[in-house]
Design an enzyme around this catalytic site. Structure first.
Site, short mmCIF file in Angstrom:
data_model
loop_
_atom_site.label_atom_id
_atom_site.label_comp_id
_atom_site.label_asym_id
_atom_site.label_seq_id
_atom_site.Cartn_x
_atom_site.Cartn_y
_atom_site.Cartn_z
NE ARG A 1 5.68 -41.69 -32.68
CZ ARG A 1 4.49 -41.31 -32.26
NH1 ARG A 1 4.14 -41.45 -31.00
NH2 ARG A 1 3.62 -40.81 -33.11
CG ASP B 1 1.59 -35.75 -27.02
OD1 ASP B 1 1.38 -36.24 -25.89
OD2 ASP B 1 1.51 -36.42 -28.07
#
Length: 275
Positions: free
Chosen positions: A163, A189
């Site tokens: 990521r 989140d």
């Protein structure tokens, strides 16, 4: 052949810590603090939370490159931090994380019910994490004992680039045999996790309160006043703006109505790229 947008979601790709397990996302942050302390560098819990969502080695590198922490290295060792420090801290981080991740494997309230509803709606359950494979194997075993076993798990070190790259999310698409990225929803989140889904061409749902941005335990969160919750919603929503999620909800317990809404949008011919 002619391209046709899918009319229903086929899969939900879920993050782990702060999304399905470990309310408040404490496992990685507390262990970052311990790992830095083991080489004589003090890092606060708030500082450790800063780059949350990316791979753990990259997380350590990002922390080492922050000016305040670089100054601490200068004060203690007479030089700035470097790649050797990153490798040493990561080497210390890994056994700590493996040893302690099980302590933070409690499922987030409402997660199992939500996943049951998603499966009943015909969705496959994929997952990605900033944890490396060795940590994920232990966490997945603990979660399975509590009733959560996704159809696919892709750890940060199982792809060439973690990521906010789309690689982990796309690895789920391949492993699950899905027809279209627009038939997937990524739930996370952290902004890097939302960007992962965004750059993969998926629908995205950000979680306000169960993860890194609020950083409270379930009991602490449950005790917050309505005024405090309101102000935290406003604060956290602003933090998610740059990553541009399609939806923002409090916790995974609120996901099923979002799935219904996305399906309705797909039926109307809307795609995630239009948001």
């Amino acid at each position: 052949m002619r391209y046709q947008l899918p009319t229903r979601l086929q899969a939900a790709i879920l993050d782990w810590a702060g999304t399905v397990v470990d309310f408040g996302s404490f496992a990685p942050t507390r262990i970052f603090v311990e790992a830095f302390a083991s080489v004589g560098i003090e890092v606060s819990l708030e500082e450790a939370r800063g780059p949350m969502g990316i791979g753990k080695r990259d997380h350590i590198r990002t922390l080492c490159n922050q000016s305040a922490i670089t100054e601490r290295f200068q004060h203690r060792f007479g030089r700035p931090s470097n790649d050797t420090d990153v490798n040493e801290i990561y080497k210390r981080f890994m056994p700590l994380q493996i040893a302690k991740v099980g302590e933070y494997s409690t499922l987030i309230p409402g997660a199992l019910n939500t996943i049951t509803e998603l499966r009943q709606a015909g969705l496959k359950i994929g997952s990605t994490s900033g944890y490396p494979k060795e940590v994920m194997e232990k966490l997945a075993s603990q979660a399975a004992a509590a009733g959560f076993s996704p159809d696919c798990i892709v750890a940060s070190d199982e792809v060439p680039k973690g990521r906010p790259s789309p690689a982990q999310a796309l690895a789920n698409v391949i492993a699950l045999g899905l027809d279209d990225v627009a038939a997937c929803v990524k739930v996370d989140d952290t902004p890097p996790g939302i960007l992962e889904g965004r750059s993969a061409g998926m629908w995205t749902v950000a979680l306000r309160f169960s993860g890194n941005f609020l950083g409270l335990t379930w009991n602490e969160y449950s005790a917050l006043s309505s005024d405090r919750l309101s102000s935290e919603r406003e604060r956290i929503d602003k933090l998610f703006v740059p990553s541009n999620p399609h939806y923002i909800i409090d916790t995974i317990a609120e996901l099923p109505p979002i799935i219904t809404d996305i399906n309705e949008r797909l039926t109307r011919g809307e795609s995630p790229a239009q948001h």
